[in-house]
Design an enzyme around this catalytic site. Structure first.
Site, PDB file in Angstrom:
ATOM      1  N   HIS A 383      46.114  49.372  41.620  1.00 42.21           N
ATOM      2  CA  HIS A 383      45.857  48.638  40.573  1.00 42.21           C
ATOM      3  C   HIS A 383      45.542  48.146  39.766  1.00 42.21           C
ATOM      4  CE1 HIS A 383      43.235  48.355  44.176  1.00 42.21           C
ATOM      5  NE2 HIS A 383      43.094  49.702  44.318  1.00 42.21           N
ATOM      6  N   ARG A 575      34.389  41.207  35.288  1.00 43.89           N
ATOM      7  CA  ARG A 575      34.396  42.457  34.243  1.00 43.89           C
ATOM      8  C   ARG A 575      34.892  41.778  32.808  1.00 43.89           C
ATOM      9  NH1 ARG A 575      38.442  45.795  32.654  1.00 43.89           N
ATOM     10  NH2 ARG A 575      39.751  45.029  35.006  1.00 43.89           N
ATOM     11  N   THR A 682      39.716  39.476  43.849  1.00 46.79           N
ATOM     12  CA  THR A 682      39.270  39.798  44.515  1.00 46.79           C
ATOM     13  C   THR A 682      37.789  37.686  45.126  1.00 46.79           C
ATOM     14  OG1 THR A 682      37.612  41.455  44.637  1.00 46.79           O
ATOM     15  CG2 THR A 682      39.689  41.294  45.817  1.00 46.79           C
ATOM     16  N   LYS A 686      36.698  35.059  47.780  1.00 48.47           N
ATOM     17  CA  LYS A 686      35.114  34.450  48.009  1.00 48.47           C
ATOM     18  C   LYS A 686      35.214  33.432  47.638  1.00 48.47           C
ATOM     19  CE  LYS A 686      34.367  39.489  46.915  1.00 48.47           C
ATOM     20  NZ  LYS A 686      33.696  40.389  45.624  1.00 48.47           N
TER      21      LYS A 686
END
Length: 838
Positions: A383, A575, A682, A686
């Protein structure tokens, strides 16, 4: 307000009107069950008997628990039948190991996926509960932090919806990561006590606990918990199961979370001798293992606790799945045919030596057979491209805590090094790069290398990420095992992130193309033909306005913050990290602020900029960026000339529930990471499927999103990943400061203490990472960012064209469903097939 209006007001948490017949649903769930209406039915009985009280005197918390337990009662038989079906069929099962599962709240999502929204609606309409208040009683589960955990949650939803026999394994953190508060602009970390009240969704399974051996025990020495090496101890892993409801309620899989406990509650002899705290040392140590998510790794104790957490997750999960495998399979060689274990990032990499230990020591297999079985069973998802995020653990820790595992790792490494020297003679630098052991003053075990070598598949999570992983990050390993590397671009579940979060838009879509998109998001492509339809454009624009108004109302009621729903909602929520470049967005706002200060008559549309996200407690610069954004907001919002034109808000405590409200309301999505640094993202997906337009760099999955929708429907800017890498040797950020007037003015304003008159000099630490070093290319991309912003405003001035592009984005988001991603994992990595539950 009617019951239906109340539910819609609480984010419209109900499915479209085409819900199936309730009687047939109850039959599917094992009826005959009656949900509400009389004192003998589920909701009323839980309300009365669980609380031993008068229902008219009970509040939203008791109503929430009664409703949740009633829903769990309804799904319980289907949950049991799912597991019994897997036991009988003995299919290949998927086990997804992750330190994070950011599942958010469960009540509304489970009601939606069970398609029991008419039941909840009827209770609301009868005036038996206040729907918005009940929803607010459920805390977001403190089981994750960011995209890693949210992806894992989406994957569980997709696996259940697609009827795959799967289980998630994680840890039951008592306090989660932390609850973020903002005081004087600074982030403060408070305990996230999300389990303060009973969790009605979890089921404790103490009878299925497993015992884990550690190479040390613990004592309390002068008030501090201290490890004693060479004195082994045991920790119990107690499983807590949560239902994962697939859409339609046909398959209900399990998320199993491990809580640490000790076999002996306390040392009676020490207690009797007066050492009251010392008698509890082993219990304190065990409890600490699952106390918090991601303990502060700036200290040795914090890093050590994280190391133990990772081993605890792996050891408990493998013991459990092997136990399940052995119930139906006597032949160890069939393990890869019956079990697929996916390691979500490097955190569960100790699964490699742990599975080898089980096969060698418990099963008594030879090395070659054990190694073949291990590699064919395990798969690894990477990741990150950041070197500091590719975990390394001190070899000495394994020597003291897990000596058998270290021996296995060193044996694996010896064979690996011999293979490399045979295939690539006289290339000692290659040997050094692929080795599982990082040599030097302190020898470390490279966990990413261990995961790659010990598995049959290593996948990245976006096309650019997978390419850079192969060609840069682990180049030598990719050349050694090229057949193991592949890409699986991330996706998100449309059930939670569109159907649940955005009922107005979901209704528009269903009205136009039917509801097939809910389980096959590729159907959204049918919306392309509606992009030019005036009526559909008006409906989509109205749906966006409703979402913005609903968010504005919620913000006013929950935080007493006022925003104009007719302003452009411009969001960056993720983040806080230098490479994600919240600081670049802040510089953009400073430039826009400067323009209005210099030209008060400048015509601009009203804009509201939203920032939200947490910084790691030990990441000082990230916390300073939060402080800067808050001071920027205070300064801009206090200036009369900015009112009705420019507003900035930092929303504390970013979580799934906040995202579910803000994402549907957003007009502009900022995806502005330094090219080559974001693995995938991600939130970008959305925002896209909720009709926001993206201003962003060519990084992560944003590249593929722009390819799908057409770059003309995105606002892309900035250096590419290759340009970033190619400019490292000569890039000089000071050039931009000297030659770009607006950049110069913005930086001078920041360092003149304009935004911090009462705290002079506090933003001085930003000077070096911006003007002197600028590793993440803020100044290199600022002018291009502002130019993309100009194009964005130009388009926004044409509402029909803006909406047309928004519809094309929605129509092109079908690829970014987690259902598509999971279908690729199942077919190309796991070899897993659906196991329908009758």
């Amino acid at each position: 307000m009617t019951g239906k209006q109340k539910m819609a007001d609480a984010q419209g948490r109900y499915a479209p009107e085409q819900a199936p017949d309730f009687a047939s649903l109850l039959e599917q769930y094992g009826g005959p069950l009656r949900f509400n209406g009389t004192e003998d039915e589920l909701f009323e009985r839980h309300l009365v008997f669980d609380n031993v009280g008068d229902p008219t005197e009970l509040g939203p918390r008791q109503q929430y628990e009664a409703l949740a337990r009633s829903m769990r009662d309804i799904l319980a038989q289907r949950w049991r039948r799912t597991e019994h079906t897997y036991d009988r069929a003995n299919p290949k099962r998927v086990y997804y190991l992750s330190l994070e599962f950011l599942i958010g709240r469960s009540l509304a999502n489970n009601i939606l996926n069970l398609r029991l929204d008419p039941v909840a609606r009827s209770i609301v309409e009868q005036g038996k509960l206040d729907w918005p208040a009940v929803l607010e009683e459920e805390p977001d589960a403190g089981l994750g932090n960011g995209g890693l955990g949210r992806l894992a949650a989406c994957f569980l939803d997709s696996m259940a919806t697609m009827q795959l026999p799967a289980m998630g394994y994680g840890l039951r953190y008592e306090y989660g990561i932390f609850r973020q508060t903002i005081e004087d602009g600074w982030q403060h970390e408070q305990p996230d006590n999300w389990l303060r009240n009973p969790d009605p969704w979890e089921v404790a399974r103490p009878q299925e606990a497993v015992e884990i051996k550690l190479g040390c025990s613990f004592v309390v020495d002068k008030g501090t918990l201290r490890a004693i090496f060479g004195r082994p101890s045991h920790v119990l892993g107690v499983p807590y199961d949560r239902p994962i409801v697939g859409y339609g309620g046909k398959t209900i899989n399990t998320l199993r979370l491990w809580a640490a406990a000790t076999p002996d509650v306390f040392d009676l002899q020490a207690f009797s001798a007066g050492s009251f705290v010392g008698a509890l040392a082993q219990r304190l140590a065990a409890d600490s293992v699952t106390r918090v998510l991601y303990p502060d790794d700036s200290t040795i104790m914090g890093r050590g606790l994280r190391f133990v957490q990772e081993y605890f997750l792996v050891a408990c999960s493998l013991a459990d799945l092997v136990r399940r495998f052995r119930r139906h399979n006597a032949d160890w060689s069939t393990l890869p045919d019956k079990v697929a274990i996916q390691l979500n990032d490097t955190h569960p990499s100790l699964a490699v030596p742990e599975l080898m230990r089980i096969l060698l020591d418990d099963a008594g297999l030879g090395w070659d057979q054990a190694w073949d079985i291990t590699r064919r069973t395990l798969a690894y998802t990477n990741h990150t491209l950041l070197p500091e995020a590719l975990e390394k653990w001190p070899l000495r820790w394994l020597e003291l805590m897990l000596p058998r595992h270290l021996q296995i790792i060193l044996d694996i490494n010896q064979r690996l090094v011999e293979e490399v020297r045979t295939r690539f003679p006289n290339e000692e630098n290659r040997v050094k790069q692929v080795s599982l052991v990082e040599e030097g003053g302190d020898r470390n075990i490279r966990m990413a290398n261990l995961a790659i070598v010990g598995s049959h598949s290593t996948n990245g999570v976006a096309a650019i990420h997978s390419r850079l992983l192969r060609t840069v990050t682990v180049k030598d390993l990719a050349e050694l095992f090229p057949e193991r590397f592949n890409n699986k671009t991330n996706g998100v579940t449309p059930r939670r992130w569109l159907l649940l979060a955005n009922p107005a838009l979901a209704g528009c879509i269903t009205g136009a193309i039917g509801d097939g998109w809910i389980t096959d998001l590729a159907n959204l492509a049918k919306l392309t033909s509606f992009a030019g339809d005036t009526g559909f454009r008006d409906a989509v624009r109205q749906a966006k306005r409703q979402s913005k108004a609903r968010f504005a109302d919620w913000l006013k009621s929950s935080a007493n913050l006022v925003v104009d729903p007719d302003s452009i909602f411009d969001s960056q929520v993720k983040r806080i990290h230098e490479y994600k470049r919240q600081l670049l967005n802040g510089l953009r706002v400073v430039v826009l602020y400067n323009r209005l200060r210099e030209n008060p008559d400048l015509e601009v549309p009203p804009r509201t900029f939203f920032f939200s996200g947490k910084a790691a407690p030990a990441y000082k610069l990230a916390k300073l960026i939060i402080k800067f954004l808050n001071n920027l907001a205070d300064t801009v919002n206090a200036e009369p000339a900015m009112r009705g034109r420019l507003k900035v808000l930092f929303l504390p405590e970013y979580c799934v529930s906040l995202a579910e409200r803000l994402i549907p309301a957003t007009d502009v999505s900022n995806q502005i990471s330094t090219a080559g640094y974001e693995a995938s993202g991600t939130s970008n997906m959305k925002f896209m499927m909720n009709g926001a337009l993206t201003i962003g760099t060519r990084d992560g999955a944003t590249i593929e999103m722009a390819e799908a929708a057409g770059e003309e429907n995105f606002f892309l800017f900035g250096l590419t990943a290759d340009q970033v890498a190619g400019s490292r040797g000569w890039y000089n950020p000071h050039w931009h400061y000297e030659h770009e007037p607006e950049t110069h003015k913005a930086l001078d304003l920041i360092f003149s203490d304009h935004f911090n008159p009462k705290e002079p000099g506090i933003f001085e630490p930003l000077r070096e990472p911006l003007i002197s070093r600028d590793h993440y290319m803020h100044l290199a991309d600022l002018t291009a960012y502002l130019e993309a912003d100009r194009r964005l405003l130009e388009l926004y001035a044409d509402p029909p064209e803006w909406t047309r592009k928004a519809i094309l984005n929605i129509a092109s988001s079908g690829k970014f469903s987690s259902d598509r991603t999971i279908a690729e994992y199942a077919a190309e990595i796991w070899g897993a097939k659906p196991c329908p539950v009758p």
